[in-house]
Design an enzyme around this catalytic site. Structure first.
Site, PDB file in Angstrom:
ATOM      1  N   GLU A  40       0.853  -1.180   0.000  1.00 21.21           N
ATOM      2  CA  GLU A  40       0.000   0.000   0.000  1.00 21.21           C
ATOM      3  C   GLU A  40       0.897   1.241   0.000  1.00 21.21           C
ATOM      4  OE1 GLU A  40      -2.876   0.317   3.178  1.00 21.21           O
ATOM      5  OE2 GLU A  40      -3.770   2.081   2.271  1.00 21.21           O
TER       6      GLU A  40
ATOM      7  N   GLY B   4       3.126   2.397  10.776  1.00 25.20           N
ATOM      8  CA  GLY B   4       2.952   1.568  11.971  1.00 25.20           C
ATOM      9  C   GLY B   4       2.718   0.103  11.672  1.00 25.20           C
TER      10      GLY B   4
ATOM     11  N   GLU C 219      -2.350  -4.000   6.911  1.00 24.81           N
ATOM     12  CA  GLU C 219      -3.429  -4.972   7.072  1.00 24.81           C
ATOM     13  C   GLU C 219      -3.508  -6.024   5.972  1.00 24.81           C
ATOM     14  OE1 GLU C 219      -3.873  -1.663   6.304  1.00 24.81           O
ATOM     15  OE2 GLU C 219      -5.517  -1.382   4.890  1.00 24.81           O
ATOM     16  N   ASN C 220      -2.394  -6.395   5.331  1.00 24.14           N
ATOM     17  CA  ASN C 220      -2.428  -7.386   4.249  1.00 24.14           C
ATOM     18  C   ASN C 220      -3.324  -8.564   4.617  1.00 24.14           C
ATOM     19  OD1 ASN C 220      -0.012  -5.973   3.131  1.00 24.14           O
ATOM     20  ND2 ASN C 220       0.897  -6.835   4.975  1.00 24.14           N
TER      21      ASN C 220
ATOM     22  N   GLU D 272      -5.599  -3.017  12.586  1.00 25.35           N
ATOM     23  CA  GLU D 272      -5.249  -3.823  11.396  1.00 25.35           C
ATOM     24  C   GLU D 272      -6.208  -4.991  11.264  1.00 25.35           C
ATOM     25  OE1 GLU D 272      -3.343  -2.218   9.574  1.00 25.35           O
ATOM     26  OE2 GLU D 272      -2.560  -0.906  11.129  1.00 25.35           O
TER      27      GLU D 272
ATOM     28  N   GLU E 295      -9.929   3.985   6.179  1.00 26.28           N
ATOM     29  CA  GLU E 295      -9.133   4.443   7.324  1.00 26.28           C
ATOM     30  C   GLU E 295      -9.980   5.185   8.360  1.00 26.28           C
ATOM     31  OE1 GLU E 295      -6.579   3.093   7.863  1.00 26.28           O
ATOM     32  OE2 GLU E 295      -5.721   2.503   5.939  1.00 26.28           O
TER      33      GLU E 295
END
Ligand code: HT7
Ligand code: ZN
Length: 866
Positions: A120, A260, A263-264, A297, A319
């Site tokens: 991303e 940070g 979230e794959n 996540e 988000e």
């Protein structure tokens, strides 16, 4: 560099149903073989004949269409074009990439000897040629091949379906992800990692394998993340009805990471500092942050992965909603009021400043040059506030129906913020047409409140007028739809009924530029308690007297507003001194704090928050042409006066509250540590010998990092120079083997208003533990100096600004995302007094005139010079 505009959005010309990847990892390179099943998109009206794929810094080794080599393709800057392709075909592409040399940390790169990815927003195009946009969703099968000894662990999205030995000591593992996903959610990891296992049984009775992968030295730091993950999984089922969908959920910690966490799908990758914790090495604040980031996540699995964004202008769709969800989760795990205070404190200082500056943009931006620059507080935090306002307007039950409808309607799709709002409207039958302006208009609205009381009729009238300052490209603003939660309080502290149902709290909905709200049947003029819980991200102006603020500090039934009344009182006292309206600190402030410290039974976490003076950053935000040294001077005077006057009470807090025994991250202990350590910091800052002795004893005896670091910081930010340097040296000697602790050691110095001047920070850059290629170290030294240590960053001689300019320039050559992030503090230059403004703008101009500026930094610098 060219800007991309939302208005130019077109559906993709081609869709990809399936991606088959074979990734061969070697020490000096990787070979990526991809097979793409491609078909023309029937919804594309342009009927383009040519296939255009994104690709950056790729060596093209081979290209075949339906098994035949392609001869007439073109490779231009950033694109591969295959002319005149059929309706339906498969394309085989092999690219050669160099993960070891990937210092941008976008795409596939090496960190501490392991391979990992960050795709991303646009990193997948640095792995292979692909339509790298979120509305192209495909199912992926990924086979990773690597040396077995060096890389025993090979991970990718989904479930493992095949594994085995290969020639020359190599092995392979093949993963299959059955859920269609955009390329930005692709991930793979290869390394020599230890595995910590746990499991979670879902509401429907499925057992999910939870696996955390870390370097062996971090094996003892996984427990908290795994516990947080299980809490988040249970919470999402209970509060949103969302169950996890794969058989395995994996978490990996890496040391070099630009943000940070990520979230794959099924394979979340975390910055080590946002996932690893043990009582000896991590503070309460880190435990708290880890709990919320792990949850954030995880929550993306639905709000982001199952339902994703159509294009990057819709980033807040995932988000903003996910931050709102993680805020709700954190509130449920601890104290909702304290969580809200901490969150709003950050929002009001940092996001409001962004919204008032040259980079201001709507929650759904209209254009960007580099999307990485739009992972902003506006998209994340203001976006979450926008979702929170929908929650307030609809109420929790309707909101839940809206979110159920949203997930059901759009599962497996790439959609827009408008689709989200429409689901909320359809579920609730509320019209949110005007409310949508929150997504479209930038800037922080301002509410000016006046009131009148008619004693004869017992009618109280509140008049609220809204306005919103101009922002880049938006000179005129239409009125917003603003929920204002409020109550009225009588002089005896009673919450007054506001309507026939005797409710003592209500939500006023402001939709016009100005509106008057009437309350009748009142015996006396009430004190208004406005914007409870910070029900809208706005600036509120009402002329409370200092006595009224003191009254609200103790009597407002809303905890957030009790805290806010204290902040307003302290702001007024500090700015009156800074602006010469007062010379002495108003004794009422001291007495208000004394009451807080001596009233039995108050929540200690709340008392700690209420005792904290407004930050210099917030005071700057409230001041035109901010003279930082003058603001700092006034704040310092107030702090010293308060701490000296309350010395006995602070020592009493220390005596009463200092915890002993085993560490637990639980609200009671966290609150006690927080109040006790706030008291310690105040005592050492006034140079109190007893405070110093307590700090030294705590530094020696602490069994957890919260108390140990608090003692170190208390000594660092104090006049006790010998004790400070001894403690810093000992702390480093004890913890030099642990990068996360060394990061805290750096930050304690670079963020210190006492010692963190340019000379000290320059020394830190030369320290053997500093590493230019590690974003955490860069952030902890340079980012903390420029972002948090406003005293020295805004040194009147301009040395802080010049220092930052030099470091940005150096970093931009190898990690543009980080150089652009670090440039943020300079962008607010118009907010400052002329001598600071000139020096900040001068540094920006020098950066702008550099040859070979990255696109990331170019956008920040040119837009902020405007
Ligand atoms: N969604 C993730 C965003 C992210 C990212 C963006 C740009 C460059 C690097 C990045 N690493 C992670 C994080 C999140 O919001 O959950
Ligand atoms: Zn996120």
């Amino acid at each position: 560099p060219q800007a991309v505009h939302l208005a130019d959005y077109r559906v993709p010309a081609f869709l990809i149903d399936h991606v088959d990847l074979r990734i061969e990892l070697f020490e000096d390179c990787a070979l990526v073989h991809s097979r793409l099943n491609i078909r023309r998109n029937p919804a594309d009206e342009s009927q383009a004949r040519d296939l255009v794929l994104n690709g950056e810094e790729l060596g093209l080794e081979s290209l075949m269409l339906d098994g035949r080599p392609v001869e007439n393709h073109r490779v231009d800057e950033g694109f591969l074009t295959v002319p005149s392709v059929p309706e339906h075909f498969h394309l085989d592409v092999t690219t050669r990439i160099h993960p070891r040399d990937n210092t941008r940390l976008e795409g596939l790169y090496q960190s501490s000897g392991m391979f990992c990815t960050q795709c991303e927003a646009e990193g997948f195009r640095r792995i292979t040629y692909f339509p790298d946009r979120p509305d192209v969703m495909a199912c992926y099968r990924t086979r990773i091949e690597a040396d077995r000894e060096a890389y025993p662990v090979l991970l990718a999205n989904g479930n493992p379906v095949d594994w085995g030995e290969l020639e020359d000591g190599r092995h392979q593992v093949t993963w299959e992800d059955p859920y269609p996903k955009p390329s930005y959610l692709f991930a793979m990891v290869a390394g020599d990692l230890v595995e910590k296992r746990d499991e979670f049984v879902t509401g429907s009775g499925r057992t999910i394998d939870l696996r955390m992968y870390v370097e062996a030295r971090n094996e003892a730091k996984c427990e908290h993340a795994l516990a947080s993950l299980k809490k988040a999984m249970a919470w999402d089922e209970e509060v949103y009805g969302r169950e996890y969908d794969l058989d395995i959920f994996m978490v990996v910690a890496v040391d070099d990471f630009n943000m940070g966490a990520m979230e794959n799908k099924g394979l979340n990758i975390f910055n080590s500092s946002c996932v690893l914790a043990s009582p000896e090495t991590a503070t309460d604040a880190a435990y708290d942050r880890i709990e919320s980031i792990v949850a954030h996540e995880y929550f993306h699995n639905w709000s982001g992965n199952r339902v994703t964004c159509r294009d990057w202008f819709q980033l807040s769709l995932k988000e903003g909603f996910t931050v709102f969800r993680d805020n709700q989760f954190s509130a449920d795990m601890g104290s909702p009021t304290v969580q809200r205070i901490d969150h709003v404190n950050m929002l009001r200082t940092a996001q409001f400043a962004e919204d008032a500056g040259p980079m201001a943009h709507p929650v759904r931006p209209d254009s960007y040059i580099e999307i990485a620059n739009f992972y902003t507080l506006t998209v994340y935090e203001k976006g979450a506030e926008v979702v929170r306002m929908i929650h307030t307007l609809l109420g929790p039950d309707m909101f839940r129906e809206g979110s159920d409808l949203y997930f059901a309607r759009h599962d497996g799709q790439a959609v827009t913020t408008d689709d989200f709002v429409r689901a909320m409207e359809d579920a609730s039958s509320r019209d949110l047409t005007q409310f949508r302006r929150w997504y479209e208009q930038a800037g922080t609205p301002e509410l000016r409140v006046t009131d009148a009381f008619d004693a004869e009729s017992g009618t109280y009238t509140l008049t609220i007028r809204q306005s919103c300052p101009a922002t880049p490209g938006q000179s005129h603003k239409e009125p917003f739809h603003i929920p204002v939660r409020m109550g009225l309080i009588a002089s005896d502290g009673e919450a007054l009924p506001l309507d026939a149902e005797q409710n003592t709290e209500t939500v006023l909905e402001l939709t016009d530029t100005e509106h008057s709200f009437q309350f009748s049947g009142l015996a006396e003029r009430p004190v208004p308690s406005l914007l409870r819980g910070f029900s809208a991200p706005v600036k509120l102006d009402y002329s409370w007297t200092r006595d009224q603020l003191m009254f609200l500090m103790s009597r407002d039934p809303d905890g957030f507003n009790r805290w806010d009344a204290g902040q307003k009182l302290a702001v007024d006292v500090i700015l009156s001194i800074q602006q010469g309206r007062d010379t002495e600190v108003d004794p009422r402030l001291v007495e208000a704090y004394r009451t807080l410290l001596t009233t039995p039974g108050l929540d200690r976490a709340m008392v700690a928050r209420m005792l904290a003076l407004p930050s210099t950053a917030w005071l700057i935000e409230l001041t035109d042409e901010a003279d930082v040294a003058a603001i700092d001077g006034a704040r310092h005077q107030v702090e010293q006066t308060v701490a000296r006057a309350l010395r006995d009470e602070l020592l009493q807090v220390r005596a009463d509250h200092h915890p002993g025994g085993d560490y637990a991250f639980e609200p009671g202990q966290v609150a006690a540590r927080s109040l006790s350590n706030s008291a310690l910091a105040l005592l050492t800052r006034i140079g109190d010998d007893q405070g110093r002795d307590q700090a030294l004893a705590q530094f020696d005896q602490a069994t957890n990092m919260t108390d140990r670091l608090a003692a170190l910081k208390a000594l660092v930010d104090s006049p006790f120079s010998q004790e400070r340097e001894d403690a810093l040296a000992r702390f480093h000697a004890d913890w030099q083997h642990d990068p996360q602790v060394v990061e805290q050691w750096f930050a304690a110095q670079s963020g210190s208003p006492w010692i963190g001047n340019v000379n000290r920070v320059t020394e830190l850059l030369a320290h053997p533990a500093f590493d230019w290629k590690n974003p955490n170290k860069v952030r902890m030294v340079i980012g903390v100096f420029a972002g948090r240590n406003l005293t020295h960053f805004h040194s009147p001689d301009g040395s802080g600004h010049r220092f930052l300019g030099e470091q940005i320039r150096r970093l931009d050559a190898f990690n543009p995302q980080i150089s652009a992030q670090l440039a943020q503090p300079l962008t607010r230059w118009r907010q400052y007094a002329p001598h600071l403004r000139d020096s900040m703008a001068g540094v920006l101009r020098e950066l702008r005139d550099l040859p070979d500026l990255s696109r990331d930094l170019y956008e920040v610098v040119t837009k902020s010079l405007g």
